[in-house]
Design a protein around this motif. Structure first.
Motif, PDB file in Angstrom:
ATOM      1  N   ASP A 170      -9.559 158.038  45.471  1.00 44.34           N
ATOM      2  CA  ASP A 170     -10.126 158.685  46.611  1.00 44.34           C
ATOM      3  C   ASP A 170      -9.295 158.204  47.856  1.00 44.34           C
ATOM      4  O   ASP A 170      -9.083 159.041  48.883  1.00 44.34           O
ATOM      5  N   ALA A 171      -9.152 156.995  48.151  1.00 43.38           N
ATOM      6  CA  ALA A 171      -8.480 156.483  48.978  1.00 43.38           C
ATOM      7  C   ALA A 171      -7.181 157.092  49.531  1.00 43.38           C
ATOM      8  O   ALA A 171      -6.536 156.962  50.633  1.00 43.38           O
ATOM      9  N   ILE A 172      -6.426 157.621  48.403  1.00 41.20           N
ATOM     10  CA  ILE A 172      -4.889 158.280  48.546  1.00 41.20           C
ATOM     11  C   ILE A 172      -5.311 159.469  49.272  1.00 41.20           C
ATOM     12  O   ILE A 172      -4.492 160.214  50.079  1.00 41.20           O
ATOM     13  N   ARG A 173      -6.257 160.258  48.832  1.00 41.04           N
ATOM     14  CA  ARG A 173      -6.767 161.640  49.344  1.00 41.04           C
ATOM     15  C   ARG A 173      -7.121 161.491  50.945  1.00 41.04           C
ATOM     16  O   ARG A 173      -6.803 162.268  51.780  1.00 41.04           O
ATOM     17  N   ALA A 174      -7.543 160.010  51.389  1.00 39.95           N
ATOM     18  CA  ALA A 174      -7.559 159.855  52.803  1.00 39.95           C
ATOM     19  C   ALA A 174      -6.632 159.300  53.476  1.00 39.95           C
ATOM     20  O   ALA A 174      -6.634 159.188  54.659  1.00 39.95           O
ATOM     21  N   VAL A 175      -5.417 159.359  52.958  1.00 36.91           N
ATOM     22  CA  VAL A 175      -4.391 158.907  53.946  1.00 36.91           C
ATOM     23  C   VAL A 175      -3.934 159.938  54.722  1.00 36.91           C
ATOM     24  O   VAL A 175      -3.837 161.053  54.176  1.00 36.91           O
ATOM     25  N   ARG A 176      -3.729 159.694  56.064  1.00 37.62           N
ATOM     26  CA  ARG A 176      -3.289 160.800  57.027  1.00 37.62           C
ATOM     27  C   ARG A 176      -1.727 161.002  56.943  1.00 37.62           C
ATOM     28  O   ARG A 176      -1.374 162.146  57.360  1.00 37.62           O
ATOM     29  N   THR A 177      -0.975 160.105  56.706  1.00 40.84           N
ATOM     30  CA  THR A 177       0.476 160.103  56.793  1.00 40.84           C
ATOM     31  C   THR A 177       0.918 161.031  55.556  1.00 40.84           C
ATOM     32  O   THR A 177       0.288 161.205  54.387  1.00 40.84           O
ATOM     33  N   PRO A 178       1.812 162.089  55.900  1.00 40.85           N
ATOM     34  CA  PRO A 178       2.387 162.912  54.800  1.00 40.85           C
ATOM     35  C   PRO A 178       2.731 162.184  53.623  1.00 40.85           C
ATOM     36  O   PRO A 178       3.676 161.210  53.860  1.00 40.85           O
ATOM     37  N   LEU A 179       2.501 162.514  52.478  1.00 41.17           N
ATOM     38  CA  LEU A 179       3.002 161.978  51.092  1.00 41.17           C
ATOM     39  C   LEU A 179       3.712 163.161  50.482  1.00 41.17           C
ATOM     40  O   LEU A 179       3.111 163.851  50.188  1.00 41.17           O
ATOM     41  N   VAL A 180       4.844 162.479  50.090  1.00 41.84           N
ATOM     42  CA  VAL A 180       5.852 163.483  49.506  1.00 41.84           C
ATOM     43  C   VAL A 180       5.893 162.744  47.909  1.00 41.84           C
ATOM     44  O   VAL A 180       6.548 161.684  47.827  1.00 41.84           O
ATOM     45  N   ALA A 181       5.735 163.487  46.871  1.00 45.16           N
ATOM     46  CA  ALA A 181       5.939 162.886  45.608  1.00 45.16           C
ATOM     47  C   ALA A 181       7.130 163.234  44.946  1.00 45.16           C
ATOM     48  O   ALA A 181       7.851 164.255  45.253  1.00 45.16           O
ATOM     49  N   GLY A 223      -5.124 149.726  36.152  1.00 50.01           N
ATOM     50  CA  GLY A 223      -6.087 149.385  37.157  1.00 50.01           C
ATOM     51  C   GLY A 223      -5.267 148.501  38.467  1.00 50.01           C
ATOM     52  O   GLY A 223      -5.400 148.986  39.688  1.00 50.01           O
ATOM     53  N   GLU A 224      -4.458 147.671  37.890  1.00 51.58           N
ATOM     54  CA  GLU A 224      -3.602 146.702  38.841  1.00 51.58           C
ATOM     55  C   GLU A 224      -2.889 147.481  39.627  1.00 51.58           C
ATOM     56  O   GLU A 224      -2.466 147.399  40.881  1.00 51.58           O
ATOM     57  N   LEU A 225      -2.042 148.347  39.101  1.00 52.40           N
ATOM     58  CA  LEU A 225      -0.941 149.060  39.792  1.00 52.40           C
ATOM     59  C   LEU A 225      -1.416 150.171  40.548  1.00 52.40           C
ATOM     60  O   LEU A 225      -1.122 150.502  41.725  1.00 52.40           O
ATOM     61  N   MET A 226      -2.884 150.844  40.331  1.00 54.40           N
ATOM     62  CA  MET A 226      -3.330 151.724  41.316  1.00 54.40           C
ATOM     63  C   MET A 226      -3.896 151.008  42.561  1.00 54.40           C
ATOM     64  O   MET A 226      -3.765 151.361  43.609  1.00 54.40           O
ATOM     65  N   ALA A 227      -4.370 149.810  42.088  1.00 57.39           N
ATOM     66  CA  ALA A 227      -4.946 148.933  43.327  1.00 57.39           C
ATOM     67  C   ALA A 227      -3.697 148.593  44.314  1.00 57.39           C
ATOM     68  O   ALA A 227      -4.071 148.604  45.426  1.00 57.39           O
ATOM     69  N   ALA A 228      -2.684 147.958  43.680  1.00 59.68           N
ATOM     70  CA  ALA A 228      -1.504 147.859  44.640  1.00 59.68           C
ATOM     71  C   ALA A 228      -0.881 149.263  45.266  1.00 59.68           C
ATOM     72  O   ALA A 228      -0.547 148.849  46.454  1.00 59.68           O
ATOM     73  N   LEU A 229      -1.014 150.197  44.556  1.00 60.98           N
ATOM     74  CA  LEU A 229      -0.368 151.529  45.160  1.00 60.98           C
ATOM     75  C   LEU A 229      -1.402 151.899  46.582  1.00 60.98           C
ATOM     76  O   LEU A 229      -1.143 151.996  47.537  1.00 60.98           O
ATOM     77  N   VAL A 230      -2.865 151.695  46.180  1.00 57.17           N
ATOM     78  CA  VAL A 230      -3.519 152.384  47.116  1.00 57.17           C
ATOM     79  C   VAL A 230      -3.763 151.257  48.239  1.00 57.17           C
ATOM     80  O   VAL A 230      -3.625 151.666  49.516  1.00 57.17           O
ATOM     81  N   GLU A 231      -3.437 149.922  48.083  1.00 61.16           N
ATOM     82  CA  GLU A 231      -3.198 148.936  49.173  1.00 61.16           C
ATOM     83  C   GLU A 231      -1.925 149.172  50.052  1.00 61.16           C
ATOM     84  O   GLU A 231      -2.037 149.071  51.245  1.00 61.16           O
ATOM     85  N   LEU A 284     -10.307 164.099  28.668  1.00 63.57           N
ATOM     86  CA  LEU A 284     -10.003 165.364  29.515  1.00 63.57           C
ATOM     87  C   LEU A 284      -9.445 164.706  31.052  1.00 63.57           C
ATOM     88  O   LEU A 284      -9.783 163.522  30.920  1.00 63.57           O
ATOM     89  N   PRO A 285      -8.896 165.326  31.864  1.00 65.60           N
ATOM     90  CA  PRO A 285      -8.341 164.766  33.185  1.00 65.60           C
ATOM     91  C   PRO A 285      -9.697 164.136  33.780  1.00 65.60           C
ATOM     92  O   PRO A 285     -10.844 165.031  33.824  1.00 65.60           O
ATOM     93  N   GLY A 286      -9.488 163.118  34.497  1.00 61.34           N
ATOM     94  CA  GLY A 286     -10.658 162.318  34.986  1.00 61.34           C
ATOM     95  C   GLY A 286     -10.578 162.223  36.386  1.00 61.34           C
ATOM     96  O   GLY A 286     -11.326 161.545  37.430  1.00 61.34           O
ATOM     97  N   ALA A 287      -9.222 162.416  37.151  1.00 56.01           N
ATOM     98  CA  ALA A 287      -9.042 162.096  38.345  1.00 56.01           C
ATOM     99  C   ALA A 287      -8.729 163.310  39.367  1.00 56.01           C
ATOM    100  O   ALA A 287      -7.543 163.344  39.920  1.00 56.01           O
ATOM    101  N   GLY A 288      -9.436 164.322  39.005  1.00 58.33           N
ATOM    102  CA  GLY A 288      -9.095 165.693  39.712  1.00 58.33           C
ATOM    103  C   GLY A 288      -8.346 166.701  39.252  1.00 58.33           C
ATOM    104  O   GLY A 288      -8.169 167.750  39.808  1.00 58.33           O
ATOM    105  N   GLY A 289      -7.919 166.395  37.978  1.00 55.90           N
ATOM    106  CA  GLY A 289      -7.083 167.245  37.440  1.00 55.90           C
ATOM    107  C   GLY A 289      -7.396 168.469  37.110  1.00 55.90           C
ATOM    108  O   GLY A 289      -6.682 169.789  37.406  1.00 55.90           O
TER     109      GLY A 289
END
Ligand code: CO8
Length: 257
Positions: free
Chosen positions: A88-99, A30-38, A137-142
């Motif tokens: 969901d906040a990651i989905r809302a990022v408008r800047t292109p994201l390259v994994a 949770g902490e890592l995801m919060a840091a990533l989202v922020e 089972l997947p819980g974050a959109g998988g």
């Protein structure tokens, strides 16, 4: 907090965000995801950032949600702390994201990579949704994004049997955009991001929105959205510059206006 769990680098208009829990194979606590989202939220507000690379390290992009946290929690605590909603906040990022994916890209890690706009994978990458082995089972959109990416047959195979895909298989099934040599996983993702960052940011953002519509709206709605996005892009100074530059046989200079 975010300094430890997230490493942030800037290369001109490209920001590079690296997950940094190497001992746990970048398990998404949770902490890592919060840091990533922020971090992503702040970068998205910076007009000088034109593309963002999201990566891990050579051994792991991310081996999933933090299983110890899931084991310690309950259904009600998950529901109440709304941790998955943060994704969901990651989905809302408008800047292109390259994994930039090297090594393990499993469970929530695969879901995070699929939340990005495109995936660059090293030959060493392994993709999977192994939650079934844990009794969940997947819980974050998988179940939704993987099925849209690779089709029902392969998605069912991966989600029900826990089958993993090599990078080459993932490329063949349409999950990833490019596969590169093991050592080039980050460099190639940065190169793709730099290519995107050199375009007009207005048309890039509108194009990203339009492609996303293909997943979320019926065809006629998506086509109508695209048409209006096209008109809007044409209203930008950058479109006038890009079109005139072609006619005048010179390179365009995009200003983001
Ligand atoms: N969570 C927590 N810790 C992990 C995770 C994880 N997902 N994956 C690895 N680790 C830890 C291991 O426990 C180990 O820790 P330690 O050294 O303290 O024992 C360390 O990372 C290294 O792992 P291994 O020793 O297991 O390394 P191997 O090279 O032998 O194996 C694997 C690598 C195959 C990746 C193996 O670690 C593995 O199977 N990991 C779990 C993969 C998995 O099942 N992922 C799905 C998790 S569930 C999920 O993602 C649901 C998402 C829904 C969204 C929820 C949001 C809140």
């Amino acid at each position: 907090m975010s300094d430890e769990l997230i490493r942030l680098e800037r290369e001109g208009p490209v920001a590079v965000v690296l997950l940094n829990r190497p001992k746990q194979l970048n398990a998404l606590s949770g902490e890592l995801m919060a840091a990533l989202v922020e971090t992503l939220r702040q970068l998205d507000e910076d007009r000088d950032v034109r593309a963002i690379v999201v990566g891990g390290n050579e051994r792991a992009f991310a081996a999933g949600a933090d299983i110890a946290e899931l084991a310690a929690g309950t259904a009600i605590s998950l529901y109440e702390n709304r941790r998955i909603d943060a994704w969901d906040a990651i989905r809302a990022v408008r800047t292109p994201l390259v994994a930039a994916v090297s090594g393990f890209c499993l469970g929530g890690g695969c879901e995070l990579a699929m939340l990005c706009d495109l995936i660059v994978a090293s030959e060493s990458a392994t993709f999977g949704q192994p939650e079934i082995n844990l009794g969940v089972l997947p819980g974050a959109g998988g179940t939704q994004r993987l099925t849209r990416a690779v089709g029902k047959a392969v998605a069912m195979d991966m989600i029900l049997s826990g089958r993993t895909l090599s990078a080459r298989e993932a490329l063949g099934f349409g999950l990833v955009a490019r596969v590169v040599a093991r050592e080039a996983w980050l460099a190639e993702a940065k190169r793709v991001a730099a290519d995107i960052a050199a375009k007009s940011p207005i048309s890039v953002r509108l194009a990203k929105e339009a492609v996303d519509k293909a997943f979320e709206a019926p065809l006629a709605v998506g086509v109508e959205f695209e048409r209006r996005a096209f008109y809007l892009a044409r209203a930008s100074d950058d479109a006038t510059e890009g079109l005139n530059a072609f006619v005048e046989k010179r390179l365009p200079e995009f200003r983001g206006t």
